[in-house]
Design a protein around this motif. Sequence first.
Motif: not given
Length: 198
Positions: A38, A41, A43, A47, A75, A149, A156, A158, A166, A169-170
């Motif tokens: 994590n 990626s 916030i 990217a 995506y 990512y 998942r 973003f 970013v 996310r999520g």
Amino acid sequence: MGSEAVAIHIFDNWFAPGHVKMRNDTEALAAKVFAEFNRQSLIGNKAQELTLYDVEDNPVTLFEEGGKGRYRVLYFYDSSCATCKLQSILLRNLFQDEDFPVDFIAVYAAGDKDSWERYIDEQLSFDVSKTKVLHLWDPDISSDFQRKYGVIQTPRMFLISPDGTVLGRGLDAMALSQMLHAIFDEVELDYGSDESIE
């Protein structure tokens, strides 16, 4: 900062150096995997670059130079994932109804090309003019998208800014819709009555 960033900070500064012990080795390994899958990626981070392949097996490199002038939705999905099917329908409806000026990058996270192509035709075919749709995959898993990512499960999603940062996310389709409306909707301000305007 975000809850994931806080969790990674705690792991890096307390658990990894051994200042605080985990209850067992299994939990320690799970915390390490969470942090490693994590941290890239979060916030506010740039990217991570990915080289994936289109349907004709041509390589496509994403985020190699940061900004491209448009917002991008990244995506990750699998054709056998029930939640992915629901999110794909919601995303298709969102982009067909709103046609936001964004790049929608749909990344198939599995390795069955026939299943992938059927899924594109049945779930992720958009009839839009402003939204650019790009279908990609990584059949030999050489891009390391899972770690870059945090794709441990699908879906998942973003949201990436034009400068390659970013922003979200999520995400699910509803959260993405809210973010895109906040970005693209014109704000109409009402300054009062006709009398006050005069």
